[in-house]
Enzyme design. Structure first.
Site, mmCIF file in Angstrom:
data_model
loop_
_atom_site.group_PDB
_atom_site.id
_atom_site.type_symbol
_atom_site.label_atom_id
_atom_site.label_comp_id
_atom_site.label_asym_id
_atom_site.label_seq_id
_atom_site.Cartn_x
_atom_site.Cartn_y
_atom_site.Cartn_z
ATOM 1 N N LYS A 226 0.841 -1.198 0.000
ATOM 2 C CA LYS A 226 0.000 0.000 0.000
ATOM 3 C C LYS A 226 0.880 1.254 0.000
ATOM 4 O O LYS A 226 0.594 2.231 -0.701
ATOM 5 C CB LYS A 226 -0.933 -0.015 1.224
ATOM 6 N N GLN B 151 -4.102 -1.768 9.697
ATOM 7 C CA GLN B 151 -4.019 -3.100 9.093
ATOM 8 C C GLN B 151 -4.560 -4.146 10.063
ATOM 9 O O GLN B 151 -4.143 -4.216 11.215
ATOM 10 C CB GLN B 151 -2.548 -3.406 8.732
ATOM 11 N N ASP C 260 -11.082 2.601 4.294
ATOM 12 C CA ASP C 260 -11.474 1.190 4.148
ATOM 13 C C ASP C 260 -12.994 1.051 4.062
ATOM 14 O O ASP C 260 -13.505 0.038 3.586
ATOM 15 C CB ASP C 260 -11.010 0.381 5.379
#
Ligand code: NDP
Length: 297
Positions: free
Chosen positions: A52, A96, A119
């Site tokens: 990412k 994460q 997200d």
């Protein structure tokens, strides 16, 4: 002839659009910023975060990486999220998953400012998605929608079957497929580990999305002739390779390919889209927070 869908090619097109929007923002004095937070020493999580960050660098997005020791108290993570929420140079925050067992995952998701929740997992953003007014569509299902659109696969009126009901893939995928409008209007069935006669359900699918995390559990016998098969699964299985493993999907590619009209491979199918859509959401977040308009398709 079965079409093997090239996820990298579709992701490259999206990245090009995202990059153009980054330039629009940067020209207006706003550099989009994405903070990644890792509270784990798990190798796969480290790999995902570094992928990412690499994508950020490639597209001109400022990547801010934060690591918190997995033995530190939950408050270390919560305090860091608070700091990032307050930092105007950070437009998107990604913690994460998984976090260590002593950290409550729901609290983590709720702590992130919904406007920075790229997200799309904050309850407010989940609610907006369900209501058909998404702020940020979760990256993997959004990527699947982009694949279907890029391949000219109309979802309207089709029978779609999603195998998996997780909060990050299965549920949002189904929610996108049932929304009004482009990429939606599908008659959607959601299957899970308690589903009886799974094969009978999957054989109804014009569009079959596999997201169960079980290596090659869906074979050709479970696929309708002419179906579109989207394999979200990424599973490590032991193999005689340098790393000692290989990646396989939830679909047994060779037999499913004989039935499908189009199918995504693993790797090189859905995976590249997930990261591209994270970059997309980050740029959207920067645009919303700065008031600088961008043209993101
Ligand atoms: P989860 O483990 O959170 O969810 C799996 C879902 O599949 C659950 O709903 C489970 O049912 C269901 N399931 C498990 N076994 C079966 C079975 N035998 N029959 C029917 N349903 C079953 O996984 P995720 O949703 O997070 O991920 C799914 C897969 O997608 C994984 O392989 C993961 O690595 C991959 N992934 C790939 C991404 C990408 O970018 N390509 C991104 C995210 C995930 P129940 O709820 O009843 O337990």
């Amino acid at each position: 002839m079965t079409r093997i869908i090239d996820g990298n090619e579709i992701a490259d097109e999206i990245r090009a659009d995202v990059k153009a929007s980054v330039e629009t923002l940067t020209d207006a004095g706003v550099q989009p910023g994405l903070a990644t937070v890792l509270m784990s020493e798990d190798g796969a999580s480290e790999t995902y975060v570094s992928m990412k960050q690499e994508a950020c660098e490639e597209l001109g997005i400022a990547g801010h990486h934060h690591e918190i020791g997995p033995d530190e108290p939950a408050d270390a993570l919560f305090d860091r999220i608070d700091e990032l929420n307050a930092d105007p140079s950070v437009h998107g925050i990604l913690v994460q998953m998984p976090v260590p067992s002593h950290v409550d995952k729901a609290t983590v998701l709720e702590r992130i400012d919904p406007e920075k929740d790229v997200d799309g997992f904050h309850p407010e953003n989940v609610g907006r998605l369900v209501a058909g007014n998404a702020r940020y569509k979760p990256c993997t299902p959004h990527g699947v929608q982009k694949i279907l659109a890029a391949e000219g696969i109309d979802t309207e009126g089709k029978d779609a079957v999603v195998v998996g009901r997780s909060d990050i893939v299965g549920k949002p995928m189904a929610n996108l497929l049932i929304q009004y409008g482009d990429g939606g209007n599908a008659t959607t069935t959601v299957c899970h580990s308690r589903t009886e006669d799974l094969a009978e359900k999957t054989r109804q699918a014009d569009i079959l999305v596999a997201a169960a995390g079980v290596p090659e559990m869906i074979d050709g016998e479970m696929v309708k002739e002419g179906a579109t098969v989207i394999d979200v699964g990424v599973n490590r299985v032991d193999a005689d390779t340098e790393k000692g493993y290989e990646l396989v999907g939830d679909v047994e590619f060779d037999s499913a390919k004989e039935k499908a009209s189009a199918i995504t491979p693993v790797p090189g199918g859905v995976g590249p889209l997930t990261i591209a859509m994270l970059m997309y959401n980050t740029v959207k977040a920067a645009s919303v927070q700065s008031g600088v308009a961008v043209d993101l398709p």
